[in-house]
Motif scaffolding. Structure first.
Motif, PDB file in Angstrom:
ATOM      1  N   ASP A  24      -9.075  69.634 -36.944  1.00 12.60           N
ATOM      2  CA  ASP A  24      -9.277  68.862 -35.716  1.00 12.60           C
ATOM      3  C   ASP A  24      -9.034  69.694 -34.460  1.00 12.60           C
ATOM      4  O   ASP A  24      -8.446  69.224 -33.488  1.00 12.60           O
ATOM      5  CB  ASP A  24      -8.375  67.613 -35.709  1.00 12.60           C
ATOM      6  CG  ASP A  24      -8.703  66.674 -34.550  1.00 12.60           C
ATOM      7  OD1 ASP A  24      -9.885  66.600 -34.160  1.00 12.60           O
ATOM      8  OD2 ASP A  24      -7.768  66.041 -34.015  1.00 12.60           O
ATOM      9  N   ILE A  78     -10.671  71.642 -31.273  1.00 13.96           N
ATOM     10  CA  ILE A  78     -11.881  71.811 -30.461  1.00 13.96           C
ATOM     11  C   ILE A  78     -11.953  73.269 -30.051  1.00 13.96           C
ATOM     12  O   ILE A  78     -11.070  73.783 -29.366  1.00 13.96           O
ATOM     13  CB  ILE A  78     -11.866  70.884 -29.238  1.00 13.96           C
ATOM     14  CG1 ILE A  78     -11.812  69.415 -29.693  1.00 13.96           C
ATOM     15  CG2 ILE A  78     -13.100  71.119 -28.361  1.00 13.96           C
ATOM     16  CD1 ILE A  78     -11.715  68.419 -28.573  1.00 13.96           C
ATOM     17  N   ARG A 131      -4.483  70.763 -29.925  1.00 12.87           N
ATOM     18  CA  ARG A 131      -5.586  71.090 -30.821  1.00 12.87           C
ATOM     19  C   ARG A 131      -6.841  71.510 -30.032  1.00 12.87           C
ATOM     20  O   ARG A 131      -7.952  71.096 -30.320  1.00 12.87           O
ATOM     21  CB  ARG A 131      -5.909  69.918 -31.754  1.00 12.87           C
ATOM     22  CG  ARG A 131      -4.868  69.662 -32.835  1.00 12.87           C
ATOM     23  CD  ARG A 131      -4.810  70.860 -33.787  1.00 12.87           C
ATOM     24  NE  ARG A 131      -4.068  70.585 -35.019  1.00 12.87           N
ATOM     25  CZ  ARG A 131      -2.770  70.821 -35.211  1.00 12.87           C
ATOM     26  NH1 ARG A 131      -2.049  71.316 -34.197  1.00 12.87           N
ATOM     27  NH2 ARG A 131      -2.184  70.601 -36.363  1.00 12.87           N
ATOM     28  N   VAL A 132      -6.608  72.347 -29.009  1.00  9.04           N
ATOM     29  CA  VAL A 132      -7.689  72.928 -28.220  1.00  9.04           C
ATOM     30  C   VAL A 132      -7.506  74.442 -28.231  1.00  9.04           C
ATOM     31  O   VAL A 132      -6.448  74.949 -27.848  1.00  9.04           O
ATOM     32  CB  VAL A 132      -7.693  72.419 -26.763  1.00  9.04           C
ATOM     33  CG1 VAL A 132      -8.787  73.125 -25.955  1.00  9.04           C
ATOM     34  CG2 VAL A 132      -7.895  70.913 -26.717  1.00  9.04           C
ATOM     35  N   GLU A 192     -19.379  66.047 -25.095  1.00 14.89           N
ATOM     36  CA  GLU A 192     -18.425  65.137 -25.733  1.00 14.89           C
ATOM     37  C   GLU A 192     -17.139  65.875 -26.117  1.00 14.89           C
ATOM     38  O   GLU A 192     -16.034  65.396 -25.843  1.00 14.89           O
ATOM     39  CB  GLU A 192     -19.061  64.518 -26.977  1.00 14.89           C
ATOM     40  CG  GLU A 192     -18.138  63.568 -27.731  1.00 14.89           C
ATOM     41  CD  GLU A 192     -18.770  63.028 -29.014  1.00 14.89           C
ATOM     42  OE1 GLU A 192     -18.175  62.116 -29.616  1.00 14.89           O
ATOM     43  OE2 GLU A 192     -19.836  63.527 -29.414  1.00 14.89           O
ATOM     44  N   ASN A 193     -17.280  67.040 -26.724  1.00 15.33           N
ATOM     45  CA  ASN A 193     -16.103  67.819 -27.110  1.00 15.33           C
ATOM     46  C   ASN A 193     -15.363  68.372 -25.899  1.00 15.33           C
ATOM     47  O   ASN A 193     -14.130  68.444 -25.891  1.00 15.33           O
ATOM     48  CB  ASN A 193     -16.510  68.966 -28.035  1.00 15.33           C
ATOM     49  CG  ASN A 193     -16.772  68.501 -29.451  1.00 15.33           C
ATOM     50  OD1 ASN A 193     -16.355  67.414 -29.852  1.00 15.33           O
ATOM     51  ND2 ASN A 193     -17.470  69.320 -30.225  1.00 15.33           N
ATOM     52  N   VAL A 228     -15.176  67.012 -22.876  1.00 13.94           N
ATOM     53  CA  VAL A 228     -14.444  65.894 -22.263  1.00 13.94           C
ATOM     54  C   VAL A 228     -13.180  65.590 -23.063  1.00 13.94           C
ATOM     55  O   VAL A 228     -12.100  65.380 -22.499  1.00 13.94           O
ATOM     56  CB  VAL A 228     -15.350  64.647 -22.158  1.00 13.94           C
ATOM     57  CG1 VAL A 228     -14.530  63.424 -21.761  1.00 13.94           C
ATOM     58  CG2 VAL A 228     -16.470  64.891 -21.149  1.00 13.94           C
ATOM     59  N   GLU A 229     -13.288  65.576 -24.381  1.00 14.42           N
ATOM     60  CA  GLU A 229     -12.118  65.306 -25.226  1.00 14.42           C
ATOM     61  C   GLU A 229     -11.086  66.433 -25.111  1.00 14.42           C
ATOM     62  O   GLU A 229      -9.877  66.179 -25.057  1.00 14.42           O
ATOM     63  CB  GLU A 229     -12.551  65.132 -26.683  1.00 14.42           C
ATOM     64  CG  GLU A 229     -11.412  64.984 -27.689  1.00 14.42           C
ATOM     65  CD  GLU A 229     -10.495  63.789 -27.441  1.00 14.42           C
ATOM     66  OE1 GLU A 229      -9.385  63.763 -28.022  1.00 14.42           O
ATOM     67  OE2 GLU A 229     -10.871  62.870 -26.667  1.00 14.42           O
ATOM     68  N   ALA A 230     -11.560  67.670 -25.036  1.00 11.50           N
ATOM     69  CA  ALA A 230     -10.646  68.800 -24.882  1.00 11.50           C
ATOM     70  C   ALA A 230      -9.889  68.709 -23.561  1.00 11.50           C
ATOM     71  O   ALA A 230      -8.672  68.956 -23.514  1.00 11.50           O
ATOM     72  CB  ALA A 230     -11.416  70.113 -24.949  1.00 11.50           C
ATOM     73  N   ARG A 265      -9.168  65.980 -21.931  1.00  8.64           N
ATOM     74  CA  ARG A 265      -8.199  64.888 -22.070  1.00  8.64           C
ATOM     75  C   ARG A 265      -6.957  65.368 -22.814  1.00  8.64           C
ATOM     76  O   ARG A 265      -5.812  65.115 -22.393  1.00  8.64           O
ATOM     77  CB  ARG A 265      -8.827  63.711 -22.818  1.00  8.64           C
ATOM     78  CG  ARG A 265      -7.931  62.465 -22.900  1.00  8.64           C
ATOM     79  CD  ARG A 265      -8.409  61.473 -23.928  1.00  8.64           C
ATOM     80  NE  ARG A 265      -8.303  61.990 -25.294  1.00  8.64           N
ATOM     81  CZ  ARG A 265      -7.153  62.043 -25.978  1.00  8.64           C
ATOM     82  NH1 ARG A 265      -6.017  61.640 -25.423  1.00  8.64           N
ATOM     83  NH2 ARG A 265      -7.147  62.503 -27.209  1.00  8.64           N
ATOM     84  N   ARG A 266      -7.168  66.081 -23.910  1.00  7.10           N
ATOM     85  CA  ARG A 266      -6.041  66.582 -24.699  1.00  7.10           C
ATOM     86  C   ARG A 266      -5.208  67.585 -23.905  1.00  7.10           C
ATOM     87  O   ARG A 266      -3.966  67.555 -23.952  1.00  7.10           O
ATOM     88  CB  ARG A 266      -6.565  67.264 -25.975  1.00  7.10           C
ATOM     89  CG  ARG A 266      -7.235  66.335 -26.974  1.00  7.10           C
ATOM     90  CD  ARG A 266      -7.632  67.132 -28.209  1.00  7.10           C
ATOM     91  NE  ARG A 266      -8.395  66.357 -29.169  1.00  7.10           N
ATOM     92  CZ  ARG A 266      -8.740  66.806 -30.373  1.00  7.10           C
ATOM     93  NH1 ARG A 266      -8.379  68.018 -30.754  1.00  7.10           N
ATOM     94  NH2 ARG A 266      -9.438  66.044 -31.200  1.00  7.10           N
ATOM     95  N   GLU A 322      -3.040  65.814 -21.255  1.00  9.70           N
ATOM     96  CA  GLU A 322      -1.874  65.147 -21.856  1.00  9.70           C
ATOM     97  C   GLU A 322      -0.810  66.158 -22.245  1.00  9.70           C
ATOM     98  O   GLU A 322       0.384  65.945 -22.014  1.00  9.70           O
ATOM     99  CB  GLU A 322      -2.310  64.331 -23.071  1.00  9.70           C
ATOM    100  CG  GLU A 322      -3.117  63.094 -22.744  1.00  9.70           C
ATOM    101  CD  GLU A 322      -2.357  62.094 -21.868  1.00  9.70           C
ATOM    102  OE1 GLU A 322      -1.168  61.844 -22.165  1.00  9.70           O
ATOM    103  OE2 GLU A 322      -2.935  61.607 -20.891  1.00  9.70           O
TER     104      GLU A 322
END
Length: 376
Positions: free
Chosen positions: A18, A20, A333-334, A359-360, A362-364, A366-367, A370
């Motif tokens: 998991d 990115i 997990r980036v 998509e990846n 944007v998720e990266a 966000r992670r 955080e």
């Protein structure tokens, strides 16, 4: 020979789930269909044997035509173009040809890590010239002049730049040309990202007044045509250099694979629509990642003019870039690359490749946001 920070993170990411992957500098697109079909056809037609160490003549002719049409560089395909096993091999062969033991080679700092290793393999000494963030990752010309010594033999230029995405304007290149002329330097111009330029137009260093005879122009197919695994590049320049580079190619590689060369010929002569489509997608991704990074507290990111990398500044977190990189891969997990891998000037930064889906990305983001909140 030290291991690149890129490879350190790559190996970590390979063993984790998991993750990115924003550390790898290669297109996430597939090689265009017509290029793959040309390779299959070449195999069927028997292109499975040695070629000239300089490459297939029909490919060299197509490269010369491309250089004349798109870059304004005139070369003789018979004696002034050599096809290599990737652009990285082209740079290596250039250095083996022009650098004597103990001679110095100027390289951009931050810059592609393999420059340093390849210069050392040639017996040379890499010397970084600063391209600071405060100057838009363009050369500090006063500092560059101070780096030149009686041992300086050559200078490497990379525009658009890896890792910063900075693009050298014509006036920047003209200043570099004056440095090269003043100190009688050979220039290796690494132009592998020329097709991914988001504003302005690409200027090849060899086209500047007085630079034609002292410039070795390096390019390839990996980035432009999503052909990283095919391993094919080329170098063009004056015969006095290229005749020796062809000999080096013979001893180092024998020759590039024949069927790969036929595929490269199809890449140059076939439709360029896939390249334009990749470019437009990279441009969208660039806008998303730059905006997202600048919205994270403690992160500053310049808008890159080319390539498919961003080089954000995370010095506000007061941690070494390798430590930050390991933290992000373990906690968020980036996978990114520590800026220090690209030279002293890279410390305090990370390199992120946006050769990944929106998509990846944007998720990266966000992670990362955080995870970085916990360090504030």
């Amino acid at each position: 020979m030290p291991v690149s920070g890129i490879r350190v993170i790559f190996e970590m990411a390979q063993k984790m789930k998991d993750v990115i992957r924003l550390e790898v500098g290669e297109p996430d697109f597939d090689t265009p269909k017509h290029i793959k079909e040309a390779a299959v056809k070449a195999l069927d037609e028997g292109y499975t044997h040695y070629t000239s160490s300089a490459g297939l003549m029909e490919l060299r002719e197509a490269i010369a035509e491309k250089l004349k049409r798109e870059n304004g560089i005139s070369v003789d395909p018979e004696s002034e173009v050599v096809v290599t096993v990737g652009a990285s091999s082209a740079i290596n062969l250039c250095l083996l040809t022009v650098v004597n033991p103990g001679e110095e080679v100027l390289i951009p700092d931050p810059g592609w890590p393999q420059y340093q290793g390849q210069i050392r393999l040639a017996g040379g000494v890499p010397v970084g010239y600063p391209t600071p963030e405060a100057m838009g990752f363009k050369p500090d010309f006063n500092a560059l002049e101070r780096k030149v010594t009686e041992k300086t033999k050559a200078m490497i230029i990379n525009s658009p730049n890896n890792p910063t995405g900075a693009v050298l304007a014509k006036d920047d290149l003209e200043k570099l040309a004056r440095v090269a002329e003043r100190h009688d330097l050979i220039v290796i111009s690494d132009e592998v990202y020329e097709k991914f330029l988001y504003e302005g137009s690409h200027v090849s260093f060899a086209t500047l007044p007085g630079m034609e005879d002292r410039t070795l122009t390096v390019n390839g197919f990996s980035k432009t045509y999503a052909m990283t695994g095919w391993r094919l590049g080329y170098v063009a320049g004056r015969e006095e250099f290229l005749s020796q580079i062809a000999k080096m190619n013979l001893h180092v590689n024998s020759c590039p694979p024949a069927m790969t060369q036929r595929a490269a010929l199809a890449a140059l002569q076939g439709s360029q629509k896939p390249v334009e489509e990749m470019f437009q997608e990279y441009k969208k991704r660039r806008d998303v990642i730059v905006k997202g990074l600048n919205e994270i507290k403690g992160v500053k990111c310049l808008n890159p003019g080319g390539a498919f990398y961003v080089f954000p500044n995370l010095s506000a977190y007061k941690r070494p870039s390798m430590e930050l990189t390991k933290y992000l891969i373990e906690k968020a997990r980036v996978a990114t690359v520590p800026g220090v891998s690209f030279g002293e000037q890279g410390e305090g930064h990370l390199r992120l490749s946006y050769a990944n889906s929106i998509e990846n990305i944007v998720e990266a983001l966000r992670r990362m946001s955080e995870a970085l909140k916990k360090l504030s």
